[in-house]
Design a protein around this motif. Structure first.
Motif, PDB file in Angstrom:
ATOM      1  N   THR A 118      -0.044   6.815  -0.990  1.00 50.47           N
ATOM      2  CA  THR A 118       0.655   7.311  -2.187  1.00 50.47           C
ATOM      3  C   THR A 118       0.263   6.419  -3.370  1.00 50.47           C
ATOM      4  N   GLY A 119       0.548   6.889  -4.571  1.00 46.69           N
ATOM      5  CA  GLY A 119       0.287   6.057  -5.759  1.00 46.69           C
ATOM      6  C   GLY A 119      -1.176   5.695  -5.937  1.00 46.69           C
ATOM      7  N   ALA A 120      -2.069   6.596  -5.510  1.00 48.07           N
ATOM      8  CA  ALA A 120      -3.495   6.261  -5.547  1.00 48.07           C
ATOM      9  C   ALA A 120      -4.087   6.329  -6.949  1.00 48.07           C
ATOM     10  N   THR A 121      -3.312   6.843  -7.915  1.00 48.28           N
ATOM     11  CA  THR A 121      -3.777   6.773  -9.307  1.00 48.28           C
ATOM     12  C   THR A 121      -3.226   5.508  -9.981  1.00 48.28           C
ATOM     13  N   GLY A 122      -2.521   4.692  -9.212  1.00 44.93           N
ATOM     14  CA  GLY A 122      -2.072   3.389  -9.715  1.00 44.93           C
ATOM     15  C   GLY A 122      -3.114   2.335  -9.376  1.00 44.93           C
ATOM     16  N   GLN A 123      -2.864   1.132  -9.852  1.00 44.13           N
ATOM     17  CA  GLN A 123      -3.881   0.070  -9.716  1.00 44.13           C
ATOM     18  C   GLN A 123      -4.059  -0.387  -8.272  1.00 44.13           C
ATOM     19  N   LEU A 124      -2.942  -0.647  -7.568  1.00 40.18           N
ATOM     20  CA  LEU A 124      -3.048  -1.096  -6.178  1.00 40.18           C
ATOM     21  C   LEU A 124      -3.602   0.032  -5.301  1.00 40.18           C
ATOM     22  N   GLY A 125      -3.048   1.237  -5.461  1.00 39.76           N
ATOM     23  CA  GLY A 125      -3.455   2.365  -4.623  1.00 39.76           C
ATOM     24  C   GLY A 125      -4.937   2.676  -4.763  1.00 39.76           C
ATOM     25  N   VAL A 158      -0.523  11.986  -5.127  1.00 42.79           N
ATOM     26  CA  VAL A 158      -0.424  11.495  -6.511  1.00 42.79           C
ATOM     27  C   VAL A 158       0.463  12.433  -7.324  1.00 42.79           C
ATOM     28  N   ARG A 159       1.079  11.865  -8.372  1.00 38.52           N
ATOM     29  CA  ARG A 159       1.963  12.687  -9.201  1.00 38.52           C
ATOM     30  C   ARG A 159       1.181  13.638 -10.084  1.00 38.52           C
ATOM     31  N   THR A 160      -0.050  13.235 -10.453  1.00 40.43           N
ATOM     32  CA  THR A 160      -0.876  14.063 -11.336  1.00 40.43           C
ATOM     33  C   THR A 160      -2.268  14.209 -10.728  1.00 40.43           C
ATOM     34  N   PRO A 161      -2.482  15.277  -9.938  1.00 46.44           N
ATOM     35  CA  PRO A 161      -3.769  15.407  -9.250  1.00 46.44           C
ATOM     36  C   PRO A 161      -4.982  15.358 -10.194  1.00 46.44           C
ATOM     37  N   ASN A 201       5.487  13.533  -5.156  1.00 50.54           N
ATOM     38  CA  ASN A 201       6.359  12.783  -6.064  1.00 50.54           C
ATOM     39  C   ASN A 201       7.595  12.406  -5.258  1.00 50.54           C
ATOM     40  N   PHE A 202       7.956  11.134  -5.289  1.00 50.16           N
ATOM     41  CA  PHE A 202       9.097  10.669  -4.487  1.00 50.16           C
ATOM     42  C   PHE A 202      10.412  11.306  -4.930  1.00 50.16           C
ATOM     43  N   ASP A 203      10.413  11.997  -6.067  1.00 52.30           N
ATOM     44  CA  ASP A 203      11.647  12.659  -6.513  1.00 52.30           C
ATOM     45  C   ASP A 203      11.866  13.987  -5.790  1.00 52.30           C
ATOM     46  N   ILE A 215       3.346   3.258  -1.326  1.00 54.54           N
ATOM     47  CA  ILE A 215       3.302   2.218  -2.359  1.00 54.54           C
ATOM     48  C   ILE A 215       4.564   2.361  -3.195  1.00 54.54           C
ATOM     49  N   SER A 216       5.297   1.273  -3.266  1.00 50.68           N
ATOM     50  CA  SER A 216       6.555   1.231  -4.013  1.00 50.68           C
ATOM     51  C   SER A 216       6.354   1.758  -5.442  1.00 50.68           C
ATOM     52  N   GLY A 217       7.351   2.518  -5.957  1.00 58.23           N
ATOM     53  CA  GLY A 217       7.218   3.098  -7.299  1.00 58.23           C
ATOM     54  C   GLY A 217       7.755   2.182  -8.386  1.00 58.23           C
ATOM     55  N   ALA A 252      16.612   5.644  -3.872  1.00 57.70           N
ATOM     56  CA  ALA A 252      16.697   7.066  -3.490  1.00 57.70           C
ATOM     57  C   ALA A 252      15.293   7.656  -3.326  1.00 57.70           C
ATOM     58  N   GLN A 253      14.377   7.317  -4.229  1.00 52.61           N
ATOM     59  CA  GLN A 253      13.006   7.851  -4.149  1.00 52.61           C
ATOM     60  C   GLN A 253      12.317   7.406  -2.859  1.00 52.61           C
ATOM     61  N   HIS A 254      12.453   6.128  -2.537  1.00 53.75           N
ATOM     62  CA  HIS A 254      11.775   5.630  -1.336  1.00 53.75           C
ATOM     63  C   HIS A 254      12.365   6.264  -0.075  1.00 53.75           C
ATOM     64  N   SER A 307       6.152  -4.017   0.388  1.00 55.16           N
ATOM     65  CA  SER A 307       7.445  -4.645   0.100  1.00 55.16           C
ATOM     66  C   SER A 307       7.230  -5.887  -0.771  1.00 55.16           C
ATOM     67  N   ILE A 308       8.191  -6.779  -0.758  1.00 53.44           N
ATOM     68  CA  ILE A 308       8.095  -8.030  -1.540  1.00 53.44           C
ATOM     69  C   ILE A 308       8.412  -9.187  -0.611  1.00 53.44           C
ATOM     70  N   ILE A 309       7.899 -10.338  -0.949  1.00 56.81           N
ATOM     71  CA  ILE A 309       8.219 -11.562  -0.212  1.00 56.81           C
ATOM     72  C   ILE A 309       9.743 -11.753  -0.160  1.00 56.81           C
ATOM     73  N   SER A 357       3.357 -10.912  -2.244  1.00 50.99           N
ATOM     74  CA  SER A 357       3.804 -11.859  -3.261  1.00 50.99           C
ATOM     75  C   SER A 357       3.398 -11.325  -4.638  1.00 50.99           C
ATOM     76  N   PHE A 358       3.571 -12.102  -5.655  1.00 56.81           N
ATOM     77  CA  PHE A 358       3.348 -11.623  -7.030  1.00 56.81           C
ATOM     78  C   PHE A 358       1.855 -11.628  -7.378  1.00 56.81           C
ATOM     79  N   TYR A 359       1.459 -10.575  -8.092  1.00 58.03           N
ATOM     80  CA  TYR A 359       0.042 -10.414  -8.435  1.00 58.03           C
ATOM     81  C   TYR A 359      -0.432 -11.527  -9.384  1.00 58.03           C
ATOM     82  N   PRO A 403      -4.259 -12.337  -5.864  1.00 54.51           N
ATOM     83  CA  PRO A 403      -4.909 -11.205  -6.535  1.00 54.51           C
ATOM     84  C   PRO A 403      -4.505  -9.861  -5.916  1.00 54.51           C
ATOM     85  N   ARG A 404      -4.264  -8.897  -6.767  1.00 58.92           N
ATOM     86  CA  ARG A 404      -3.905  -7.547  -6.299  1.00 58.92           C
ATOM     87  C   ARG A 404      -4.991  -7.000  -5.373  1.00 58.92           C
ATOM     88  N   ASN A 405      -6.236  -7.339  -5.689  1.00 52.32           N
ATOM     89  CA  ASN A 405      -7.339  -6.820  -4.882  1.00 52.32           C
ATOM     90  C   ASN A 405      -7.270  -7.321  -3.433  1.00 52.32           C
TER      91      ASN A 405
HETATM   92  N1  LIG Z   1       3.817  -7.765  -6.341  1.00 58.91           N
HETATM   93  C1  LIG Z   1       3.740  -7.672  -7.663  1.00 58.91           C
HETATM   94  O1  LIG Z   1       3.438  -8.645  -8.386  1.00 58.91           O
HETATM   95  C2  LIG Z   1       3.993  -6.366  -8.323  1.00 58.91           C
HETATM   96  C3  LIG Z   1       3.827  -6.246  -9.709  1.00 58.91           C
HETATM   97  C4  LIG Z   1       4.062  -5.025 -10.312  1.00 58.91           C
HETATM   98  C5  LIG Z   1       4.461  -3.953  -9.536  1.00 58.91           C
HETATM   99  N2  LIG Z   1       4.608  -4.088  -8.195  1.00 58.91           N
HETATM  100  C6  LIG Z   1       5.019  -2.970  -7.310  1.00 58.91           C
HETATM  101  O2  LIG Z   1       3.854  -2.542  -6.616  1.00 58.91           O
HETATM  102  C7  LIG Z   1       3.578  -1.161  -6.937  1.00 58.91           C
HETATM  103  C8  LIG Z   1       2.079  -0.970  -7.055  1.00 58.91           C
HETATM  104  O3  LIG Z   1       1.577  -1.838  -8.051  1.00 58.91           O
HETATM  105  P1  LIG Z   1       0.495  -1.322  -9.082  1.00 58.91           P
HETATM  106  O4  LIG Z   1      -0.027  -2.509  -9.768  1.00 58.91           O
HETATM  107  O5  LIG Z   1      -0.434  -0.363  -8.422  1.00 58.91           O
HETATM  108  O6  LIG Z   1       1.433  -0.504 -10.106  1.00 58.91           O
HETATM  109  P2  LIG Z   1       0.991   0.770 -10.980  1.00 58.91           P
HETATM  110  O7  LIG Z   1      -0.431   0.654 -11.395  1.00 58.91           O
HETATM  111  O8  LIG Z   1       2.030   0.896 -12.032  1.00 58.91           O
HETATM  112  O9  LIG Z   1       1.110   1.976  -9.959  1.00 58.91           O
HETATM  113  C9  LIG Z   1       2.358   2.434  -9.532  1.00 58.91           C
HETATM  114  C10 LIG Z   1       2.115   3.719  -8.779  1.00 58.91           C
HETATM  115  O10 LIG Z   1       3.367   4.220  -8.318  1.00 58.91           O
HETATM  116  C11 LIG Z   1       3.359   5.625  -8.552  1.00 58.91           C
HETATM  117  N3  LIG Z   1       4.710   6.139  -8.668  1.00 58.91           N
HETATM  118  C12 LIG Z   1       5.667   5.758  -9.552  1.00 58.91           C
HETATM  119  N4  LIG Z   1       6.750   6.541  -9.413  1.00 58.91           N
HETATM  120  C13 LIG Z   1       6.460   7.446  -8.432  1.00 58.91           C
HETATM  121  C14 LIG Z   1       7.160   8.525  -7.855  1.00 58.91           C
HETATM  122  N5  LIG Z   1       8.380   8.881  -8.282  1.00 58.91           N
HETATM  123  N6  LIG Z   1       6.551   9.219  -6.876  1.00 58.91           N
HETATM  124  C15 LIG Z   1       5.333   8.913  -6.455  1.00 58.91           C
HETATM  125  N7  LIG Z   1       4.599   7.888  -6.958  1.00 58.91           N
HETATM  126  C16 LIG Z   1       5.169   7.173  -7.950  1.00 58.91           C
HETATM  127  C17 LIG Z   1       2.612   5.772  -9.863  1.00 58.91           C
HETATM  128  O11 LIG Z   1       2.151   7.102 -10.018  1.00 58.91           O
HETATM  129  P3  LIG Z   1       1.294   7.563 -11.305  1.00 58.91           P
HETATM  130  O12 LIG Z   1      -0.124   7.084 -11.022  1.00 58.91           O
HETATM  131  O13 LIG Z   1       1.429   9.005 -11.311  1.00 58.91           O
HETATM  132  O14 LIG Z   1       1.899   6.857 -12.499  1.00 58.91           O
HETATM  133  C18 LIG Z   1       1.472   4.788  -9.660  1.00 58.91           C
HETATM  134  O15 LIG Z   1       0.412   5.377  -8.986  1.00 58.91           O
HETATM  135  C19 LIG Z   1       4.360  -0.910  -8.237  1.00 58.91           C
HETATM  136  O16 LIG Z   1       4.684   0.453  -8.368  1.00 58.91           O
HETATM  137  C20 LIG Z   1       5.568  -1.793  -8.059  1.00 58.91           C
HETATM  138  O17 LIG Z   1       6.551  -1.171  -7.247  1.00 58.91           O
HETATM  139  C21 LIG Z   1       4.366  -5.266  -7.571  1.00 58.91           C
END
Ligand SMILES: NC(=O)c1ccc[n+]([C@@H]2O[C@H](COP(=O)([O-])OP(=O)(O)OC[C@H]3O[C@@H](n4cnc5c(N)ncnc54)[C@H](OP(=O)(O)O)[C@@H]3O)[C@@H](O)[C@H]2O)c1
Length: 288
Positions: A6-13, A33-36, A53-55, A73-75, A84-86, A105-107, A141-143, A173-175
């Motif tokens: 999930t969340g593959a259009t986000g940075q970690l995913g 992904v929320r926006t294919p 979408n987790f909603d 991947i946490s939202g 509720a979403q998770h 998750s988180i540490i 842990s924190f990025y 590093p997130r990577n």
């Molecule tokens: N460990 C850390 O330091 C740290 C720091 C920041 C965040 N986080 C957590 O780690 C997650 C991943 O980090 P990241 O850097 O990849 O964050 P990111 O780039 O903001 O990506 C978050 C992803 O979550 C998706 N998302 C948000 N709400 C959603 C929903 N309702 N249903 C389905 N998907 C949803 C987003 O979808 P869209 O692509 O559609 O927006 C996006 O792909 C974050 O969302 C946050 O929970 C951790």
């Protein structure tokens, strides 16, 4: 049966997908992904792009069809909404017949942590365990990447500010976290019902981080220990949502109590190497 992220259009995913392609053919990978339309690059590689979408339970259940292992991947939302979403994501996975859930998750997730988002992760971890599905919990842990936000100001003014005092934090590093997640997804049976603490290879202070920025840039940069009120004013000036401001402020309160200073060997077990150090990460990020 596919492996879904999930969340593959986000940075970690997006990084997880990149690393997973080193283990699995694209036809065995799906993303939700929320926006294919934003995942056209992944579709072009032969990855199965699904709308999720987790909603929305029904949509999410469809997205999880024919999936054996899924990374949730946490939202990003306030605690009540995100809990509720998770839970919806976990319910959907179970309804769709997913066998194994991996979760970011988180540490040290706790209900009473100063880093307020911690409570979300504890709830989701427990909900996953109660689901009866196989699971792997990645307690990230924190990025280290978050530190880069302060670099332009540091280079301009010589001041690298945070309300961090002498806190030591195991930034990573997130990577590296993405590569570790991909290693688990590639071979989930080896990680059934395991919980990993994924920390950096050391806990570093912000004084040390300022020195890394100085060394990498050749400029004089010093750590400035910001009073909590000044930090809050800065966060508010960015127009961030209240729940995020509360979590970011709390992160440093918790860190000063030692919440995020424990180094774990787990990341090296998953990667077969230590995590990249914060010093090397910053040097690399600032390289011309
Ligand atoms: N460990 C850390 O330091 C740290 C720091 C920041 C965040 N986080 C957590 O780690 C997650 C991943 O980090 P990241 O850097 O990849 O964050 P990111 O780039 O903001 O990506 C978050 C992803 O979550 C998706 N998302 C948000 N709400 C959603 C929903 N309702 N249903 C389905 N998907 C949803 C987003 O979808 P869209 O692509 O559609 O927006 C996006 O792909 C974050 O969302 C946050 O929970 C951790």
């Amino acid at each position: 049966m596919k492996t879904l992220i999930t969340g593959a259009t986000g940075q970690l995913g997006n990084l997880v997908v990149t690393h997973l392609l080193n283990h699995l053919p694209a036809r065995d990978i799906a993303v939700s992904v929320r926006t294919p339309a934003k995942a056209a690059d992944l579709a072009a590689k032969g990855i199965d792009v699904r709308h999720g979408n987790f909603d929305e339970l029904a949509l999410m259940t469809d997205a999880f069809k024919d999936v054996e292992t899924a990374l949730i991947i946490s939202g990003e939302a306030d605690n009540a909404t995100r809990i509720a979403q998770h839970r919806i994501a976990v319910d959907a996975a179970k309804a769709a017949g997913v066998k194994h859930l991996v979760y970011t998750s988180i540490i040290d997730p706790r209900v009473d942590a100063d880093f307020t988002y911690s409570a979300i992760h504890l709830d989701t971890e427990n909900y996953i365990k109660e689901s009866g599905l196989d699971y792997t919990l990645l307690r990230n842990s924190f990025y280290a990447d978050l530190l880069l936000a302060g670099v332009p100001h540091a280079l301009e003014t010589g001041n690298f500010g945070a309300p961090a005092g002498d806190a030591k934090i195991t930034y990573i590093p997130r990577n590296d976290l993405a590569e570790a997640a991909a290693a688990v997804l590639a071979n989930p049976h080896a990680h059934t019902n395991k919980t990993y603490d994924l920390t950096g290879n050391a806990a570093v202070t912000h004084t040390e981080i300022a020195s890394y920025i100085a060394a990498a840039s050749g400029k004089q940069v010093t750590f400035v220990d910001l009073p909590a009120e000044v930090h809050l004013d800065i966060l508010n000036s960015f127009g961030l949502p209240d729940h995020l401001i509360e979590a970011l402020a709390g992160l440093y309160v918790g860190a000063k109590k030692g919440d995020y200073e424990k180094v774990s060997p787990d990341i090296a077990k998953l990667l077969g190497r230590p995590a990249q150090s914060v010093e090397a990460f910053i040097k690399n990020a600032l390289a011309p």
